[in-house]
Every structure is written in structure tokens, then in C-alpha cells.
Motif scaffolding. Structure first.
Motif, mmCIF file in Angstrom:
data_model
loop_
_atom_site.group_PDB
_atom_site.id
_atom_site.type_symbol
_atom_site.label_atom_id
_atom_site.label_comp_id
_atom_site.label_asym_id
_atom_site.label_seq_id
_atom_site.Cartn_x
_atom_site.Cartn_y
_atom_site.Cartn_z
ATOM 1 N N ASN A 231 0.827 -1.211 0.000
ATOM 2 C CA ASN A 231 0.000 0.000 0.000
ATOM 3 C C ASN A 231 0.854 1.252 0.000
ATOM 4 N N LEU A 232 1.959 1.221 0.731
ATOM 5 C CA LEU A 232 2.858 2.383 0.755
ATOM 6 C C LEU A 232 3.445 2.664 -0.618
ATOM 7 N N VAL A 233 3.666 1.609 -1.353
ATOM 8 C CA VAL A 233 4.250 1.761 -2.686
ATOM 9 C C VAL A 233 3.218 2.306 -3.669
ATOM 10 N N ASP A 234 1.970 1.770 -3.567
ATOM 11 C CA ASP A 234 0.969 2.053 -4.604
ATOM 12 C C ASP A 234 -0.006 3.166 -4.251
ATOM 13 N N LEU A 235 0.166 3.812 -3.103
ATOM 14 C CA LEU A 235 -0.765 4.848 -2.675
ATOM 15 C C LEU A 235 -0.880 5.947 -3.738
ATOM 16 N N GLU A 236 -2.142 6.246 -4.140
ATOM 17 C CA GLU A 236 -2.357 7.174 -5.255
ATOM 18 C C GLU A 236 -1.875 8.575 -4.896
ATOM 19 N N ASP A 237 -1.190 9.200 -5.823
ATOM 20 C CA ASP A 237 -0.632 10.561 -5.725
ATOM 21 C C ASP A 237 0.539 10.684 -4.735
ATOM 22 N N SER A 238 0.556 9.905 -3.653
ATOM 23 C CA SER A 238 1.645 10.044 -2.678
ATOM 24 C C SER A 238 2.360 8.713 -2.393
ATOM 25 N N GLY A 239 2.191 7.741 -3.276
ATOM 26 C CA GLY A 239 2.851 6.447 -3.075
ATOM 27 C C GLY A 239 4.360 6.547 -3.297
ATOM 28 N N LEU A 240 5.087 5.595 -2.699
ATOM 29 C CA LEU A 240 6.551 5.584 -2.806
ATOM 30 C C LEU A 240 7.012 5.457 -4.244
ATOM 31 N N SER A 241 6.277 4.702 -5.033
ATOM 32 C CA SER A 241 6.686 4.458 -6.428
ATOM 33 C C SER A 241 6.644 5.748 -7.236
ATOM 34 N N ASP A 242 5.495 6.516 -7.125
ATOM 35 C CA ASP A 242 5.389 7.763 -7.895
ATOM 36 C C ASP A 242 6.371 8.809 -7.381
ATOM 37 N N ALA A 243 6.529 8.884 -6.062
ATOM 38 C CA ALA A 243 7.434 9.881 -5.478
ATOM 39 C C ALA A 243 8.869 9.637 -5.923
ATOM 40 N N LEU A 244 9.255 8.356 -5.920
ATOM 41 C CA LEU A 244 10.630 8.034 -6.311
ATOM 42 C C LEU A 244 10.847 8.320 -7.784
ATOM 43 N N LEU A 245 9.786 8.077 -8.600
ATOM 44 C CA LEU A 245 9.909 8.342 -10.042
ATOM 45 C C LEU A 245 10.096 9.844 -10.299
ATOM 46 N N ASN A 246 9.340 10.650 -9.586
ATOM 47 C CA ASN A 246 9.501 12.099 -9.731
ATOM 48 C C ASN A 246 10.899 12.547 -9.302
ATOM 49 N N TYR A 247 11.375 11.932 -8.227
ATOM 50 C CA TYR A 247 12.707 12.268 -7.701
ATOM 51 C C TYR A 247 13.784 11.940 -8.734
ATOM 52 N N VAL A 248 13.620 10.795 -9.415
ATOM 53 C CA VAL A 248 14.584 10.370 -10.430
ATOM 54 C C VAL A 248 14.578 11.357 -11.596
ATOM 55 N N ASN A 249 13.400 11.780 -12.017
ATOM 56 C CA ASN A 249 13.297 12.704 -13.158
ATOM 57 C C ASN A 249 14.004 14.031 -12.875
ATOM 58 N N ILE A 250 13.818 14.523 -11.606
ATOM 59 C CA ILE A 250 14.452 15.791 -11.241
ATOM 60 C C ILE A 250 15.969 15.679 -11.311
ATOM 61 N N ILE A 251 16.503 14.607 -10.764
ATOM 62 C CA ILE A 251 17.957 14.419 -10.737
ATOM 63 C C ILE A 251 18.495 14.267 -12.149
ATOM 64 N N GLN A 252 17.742 13.585 -12.991
ATOM 65 C CA GLN A 252 18.189 13.416 -14.381
ATOM 66 C C GLN A 252 18.305 14.751 -15.098
ATOM 67 N N LYS A 253 17.362 15.681 -14.785
ATOM 68 C CA LYS A 253 17.429 17.006 -15.397
ATOM 69 C C LYS A 253 18.668 17.774 -14.936
ATOM 70 N N LEU A 254 19.090 17.514 -13.672
ATOM 71 C CA LEU A 254 20.276 18.169 -13.134
ATOM 72 C C LEU A 254 21.565 17.620 -13.725
ATOM 73 N N SER A 255 21.533 16.411 -14.273
ATOM 74 C CA SER A 255 22.750 15.713 -14.720
ATOM 75 C C SER A 255 23.494 16.455 -15.814
ATOM 76 N N LYS A 256 22.758 17.335 -16.542
ATOM 77 C CA LYS A 256 23.431 18.028 -17.632
ATOM 78 C C LYS A 256 24.269 19.214 -17.133
ATOM 79 N N TYR A 257 24.216 19.479 -15.777
ATOM 80 C CA TYR A 257 24.934 20.610 -15.227
ATOM 81 C C TYR A 257 26.237 20.235 -14.494
ATOM 82 N N GLY A 258 26.782 19.086 -14.822
ATOM 83 C CA GLY A 258 28.079 18.754 -14.245
ATOM 84 C C GLY A 258 28.212 17.273 -13.880
ATOM 85 N N LYS A 259 29.451 16.921 -13.681
ATOM 86 C CA LYS A 259 29.795 15.509 -13.409
ATOM 87 C C LYS A 259 29.183 15.033 -12.101
#
Length: 554
Positions: A231-259
Motif C-alpha cells: 500500500n505504501l508503494v501504490d498509494l495514489e498521488d503520494s505512493g513511494l513508487s510515484d514519489a521516487l519516479l519524480n525524484y529520479v526525473n528531477i535528478i536526471q534534469k540536473l545531470s546536464k549541469y556537471g559531473k
């Protein structure tokens, strides 16, 4: 041969050193002068046990040293075998310490008494009065016959084989004993083994069973926790899976600004992959966990069987139980294959037995051949020793059992008068006769052995007159082949020595000391005269002594 002897701090000896020559030497001295002390000291370097009471001065060590010339006597192999330095002039030293301990050395190398005794047997035959009794000893009689028969190599081979034979026989007895014991427990061991075979436990199975039962007994709690995690993983809008995916996307956008951001993007992407794998595995676990009384009963029964068998065999782990199974397999197999094991050992014994029988046959035939020659030589020598009517009867019978020197049984009989019955030596021969017979035997042996030295300690006991001259002649003849040293009280024998030593006592600093010296010709005359007439030497004794020294032996 014995070249020299030095003795320090032994009995009545403060210090003495004496050199000996090849040929025929005589040692004389008054009763109690210390001849036995001299022999006792010599016995120590030949391997006899030390006695603390033999120290003259109790807080100083006793040292006895003998020098032997051994280059002509084929002893190199003995020295190599015993890890000793071979020297043509070999020095044997014995030390007795005030503490009571003793030490032995051969050419300055420490050695044991057993090695020392083995070497001395090859250097000196020290024949004392009581050893005349050896004549009646069956082992000594065999030794004489085997010397004439040239059986040395065959006897060595036989004794090696006999040692193996006895070892194999002992092993067979042990095997049969173990099998009797095993047979009495065979049925029970077979039952135990069948029980373990049927159980068919595998290595590490105990851990699997215990973990599986732990899981099955807490299935409801496990499912509840798995559901909460899901349930913690799949909780709609605030589940761990969606939160982690958003977190990954943000970091990926930062990757172009340095090693640094690029490395962090890589690490968070890896974390996302691990997270998804864990989530999937938990989903599968949740689907696979169901309450099953049948499963619980099955695993419980299996684990209980394991516990029961561990208790029965008094072990704590499944590996120990498997070891017990292997031991039982060996025990059961030993009984089931007993006949083959015993048969193989008996075949091995039979092969050795055949070789021993062959050696025994060789020994028997060579002895049979040597006996007439021994009887002939003894007859000639004893005739010369004033025992013309003495004859021997030597019976050799081949037995069925193995003895230490073959299968033969020996009967050594003597008759000292014409027409008299043959009896054992003990029954029929007097002390003087035994001495002469032993001298004859030793005389024969010296022609068949490579022994450097023989020392006779009053072998002339019980004889006198012409017999003394005869004894001297035999010893003089022996001295052509070996070094002969004779301790005697008879002037007739003493006069025939090529070298004459005297053991004597002196009083010094309120002490009585024993010493030895070699006599000049004039001193020999005085010594022989004293032996003939006592301390008050008569002129006739001097004349007689000179006659004895000048007398040729026929």
C-alpha cells in the motif's frame, strides 16, 4: 681389537691407562687385587648398566674410555645404519655422573645403551666363569651350529620374515575379534543404518525446515506486513513508487549541469531499479504465502524426525548425523564383507609362511651338514685337552612350529666316558670339564666369526697340571686369528702369554688403589715364581718359572 683402556674414578681405581697388543695377553694378580674391577669397568663401555655406587669419589664423574682398532672387521655399515662416524681407531666412552645418570659416546657422538651393546657384541666376547653355563643353553648351542653352517644371512632373512608373520597373525586375530564384536551388534547397526537411509536427510536441510516452519506459523502477520508495504508503494498521488519516479526525473534534469549531478543521476537510477525489484519480489511473496495446515504438519513431522534421530545418536547437527551414517555403513559393511577380509589376510599370511618354510628348510639342511663337522672338531680339541673319551651326540629334529631361529629342535648330549650313556651337559660334566668344552667351542667359533677380541676370565677354573698347558695351547692358537686376553691364576697358562699384565693394589694417602702394569721379562719370572710358591719365593720356584717361560708348547 682392544688397543687401550683408561679408567677414572671407578671403584678402587683413581686413574689408570693401559695399552693392549694383538696376539695372546695374560692378566694375573692376587685375589682381591682388582681384576674383577677392571672387567666391571670394561663391561660399562660394552653397554652394561651403570651403578652410582661404583664411583670412587661420589661428587666426581667416572669416565671409562676404550680404543678399538676396527678397520679390518667390516663394521662400516653398522656405523652408517646408526648414524655414527666410522673411525679406524674407534673410541667408546662411558660417563657416570654424580647424579646417577650415565652417558655413552661412540667417537664423541652420544648414543644409546642398545646401540652400544650391539656394537660391543661385534667387538668383544667377554667370557666370565658363569658364562660356561651357556653350553647347556639351547640358544647358544644353535649359535655354535649356525656359525659352522654359515647361516647368518639366512637367519637374518628368517627373522625379518618372522617379524612380519607375527604382525600379520596379530592383525588377523584383531580382525576376527572385531568381527565377532561387530557381528553381535550387526542387526542393531543395520536397523540404525536403514533408519538413516530411509530418512535421507540432506546437508543444510535442518536450516531449511526450521525457516520454512517459522514462516508458515506466522503467515497472517507476514501477509499483513506485506500488504502494508504494498500500500505504501501504490498509494495514489503520494505512493513511494510515484514519489521516487519524480525524484529520479528531477535528478536526471540536473545531470546536464556537471559531473557530480551526472553521478548522482546514475546512482538514483540504480536505486530505482532495486526498489522496483524489491517491490515485485514482495508482491510475489504475498501471492505465495497462504496458510496451509497440511504444509505445517508435513514440515513439522520432518523436523521432528530429524530431532528424534539426533537425540538417538547423541548429536546436535545434521552433519554429525550424516557422519554417524557413514560409520554405521563401515560397521555393517565390515560384517557383510568379513569373509573376504579374513580370506585376504590369511592369503597374505600363507605367502609369508611359505617363505619362512623355505628359510627353515635351508637352515635345517645346513645344520644337518654342519653337525658332523662340529662333533669331529670338538673330539679333536677335547682329546688335546685331556678329555679323550668325550663324545657328543647332537640330534636335530624339524618341528612344526616357528621358533625364533627356524623350526628345528636341538638335543645336545654328551658322554665323558667310554660306554656311558649320553646325557645333557648339566647332568654329566664337571666344572673343569665344562670349562674345557667351552674353550673348545670358543676355539671353533673363532674360525667362523670375524670377532676382534675374546677375553677369558678364569676359564681354567677346576683344572691343573698338563691340562693347563693344553688350555694355553688352545688359546695361543686362537690368538693367531684374534686378540686373546686371559685372566688366570695358573702359572702354566700365564707363562704362555706373549704379553703379561699384572693387576695390583697400592696404598696411597690412606687409600687403597688398584692399578695395572705390563711386566718385563724379569718381572714375569718373579710373578710366576710367586704364583708357584707364594710371597716367600723359593729358589726352586724361580728356576721353575724360567722353565715355564722357556718351555715350548707341543
Amino acid at each position: 681389537m682392544l688397543a687401550s683402556l683408561s679408567i677414572k674414578n671407578y671403584a678402587l681405581i683413581d686413574y689408570l691407562e693401559v695399552s693392549f697388543q694383538d696376539g695372546f695377553s695374560i692378566i694375573t694378580g692376587e685375589t682381591g687385587a682388582g681384576k674383577s674391577i677392571l672387567l666391571g669397568a670394561l663391561g660399562l663401555i660394552l653397554g652394561k648398566r651403570a651403578d652410582l655406587s661404583s664411583l670412587k669419589i661420589k661428587d666426581e664423574k667416572c669416565v671409562i674410555e676404550g680404543e678399538f682398532l676396527i678397520d679390518k672387521f667390516d663394521l662400516k655399515s653398522f656405523f652408517e645404519t646408526n648414524d655414527l662416524d666410522f673411525e679406524k681407531r674407534t673410541i667408546i666412552r662411558r660417563e657416570i655422573l654424580p647424579s646417577g645418570k650415565s652417558r655413552a659416546f661412540i667417537n664423541d657422538t652420544p648414543t644409546t645403551l642398545s646401540v652400544l651393546t650391539s656394537l660391543s657384541d661385534k667387538l668383544i666376547d667377554l667370557h666370565s666363569q658363569h658364562q660356561t653355563l651357556q653350553l647347556a643353553d639351547n640358544a647358544f648351542q644353535f649359535l655354535v651350529i649356525d656359525a659352522l653352517a654359515g647361516n647368518t644371512k639366512t637367519l637374518i632373512s628368517f627373522k625379518k620374515g618372522l617379524k612380519i608373520y607375527k604382525k600379520l597373525r596379530k592383525e588377523l586375530v584383531e580382525i576376527e575379534k572385531r568381527q565377532v564384536e561387530a557381528q553381535s551388534q550387526h542387526d542393531y547397526n543395520s536397523f540404525l543404518l536403514d533408519e538413516l537411509i530411509e530418512a535421507d536427510f540432506k546437508e543444510n536441510e535442518q536450516e531449511f525446515l526450521e525457516e520454512t516452519l517459522e514462516k508458515l506459523n506466522h503467515v497472517e502477520e507476514i501477509k499483513l506486513l506485506l500488504t502494508d508495504a504494498q500500500n505504501l508503494v501504490d498509494l495514489e498521488d503520494s505512493g513511494l513508487s510515484d514519489a521516487l519516479l519524480n525524484y529520479v526525473n528531477i535528478i536526471q534534469k540536473l545531470s546536464k549541469y556537471g559531473k557530480t549531478f551526472e553521478d548522482l543521476s546514475y546512482r538514483i537510477s540504480s536505486l530505482k531499479i532495486d526498489f522496483d525489484d524489491i517491490t515485485k519480489e514482495l508482491e510475489n511473496s504475498n501471492d505465495g504465502v497462504d496458510y496451509s495446515p497440511q504444509e505445517i504438519e508435513k514440515y513439522n513431522d520432518r523436523l521432528q524426525l530429524l530431532y528424534n534421530l539426533q537425540k538417538k545418536h547423541q548429536v546436535a547437527t545434521i552433519n554429525e548425523l550424516l557422519e554417524k551414517k557413514q560409520i554405521l555403513e563401515i560397521k555393517v559393511s565390515a560384517v557383510e564383507n568379513a569373509e573376504e577380509i579374513v580370506k585376504a589376510k590369511k592369503i597374505e599370511i600363507l605367502e609369508v609362511e611359505k617363505k619362512l618354510d623355505k628359510c627353515s628348510d635351508i637352515l635345517h639342511h645346513s645344520r644337518k651338514k654342519a653337525i658332523p663337522e662340529l662333533i669331529k672338531q670338538l673330539g679333536i680339541l677335547l682329546k688335546n685337552l685331556e678329555m679323550p673319551n668325550t663324545s657328543f651326540k647332537i640330534d636335530l629334529i624339524k618341528g612344526t612350529a616357528f621358533f625364533s631361529n627356524g623350526k628345528d629342535e636341538l638335543d645336545f648330549l654328551i658322554s665323558t666316558n667310554k660306554g656311558s650313556n649320553y646325557e645333557t651337559l648339566k647332568k654329566i660334566a664337571s666344572g673343569g670339564e665344562m670349562s674345557r668344552i667351552m674353550l673348545a667351542v670358543k676355539s671353533i667359533l673363532c674360525n667362523y666369526s670375524n670377532l676382534p677380541t675374546i677375553i677369558f676370565d678364569e676359564i681354567d677354573t677346576g683344572v691343573s697340571g698338563e691340562v693347563s698347558n693344553r688350555i694355553a695351547k688352545v688359546m695361543l692358537t686362537m690368538s693367531k686369528h684374534m686378540q686373546v686376553i686371559a685372566i688366570t691364576h695358573l702359572p702354566q697358562i700365564a707363562a704362555k702369554g706373549e704379553y703379561h699384565y699384572k693387576v695390583y693394589k697400592t696404598d696411597k694417602n690412606k687409600q687403597t688403589l688398584t692399578n695395572i702394569k705390563i711386566l718385563s721379562q724379569e718381572q714375569r719370572i718373579q710373578e710366576l715364581a710367586e704364583m708357584l710358591s707364594g710371597k716367600d719365593i723359593a729358589e726352586t720356584a724361580i728356576v721353575h718359572a724360567k722353565q715355564l717361560l722357556d718351555q715350548e708348547i707341543d
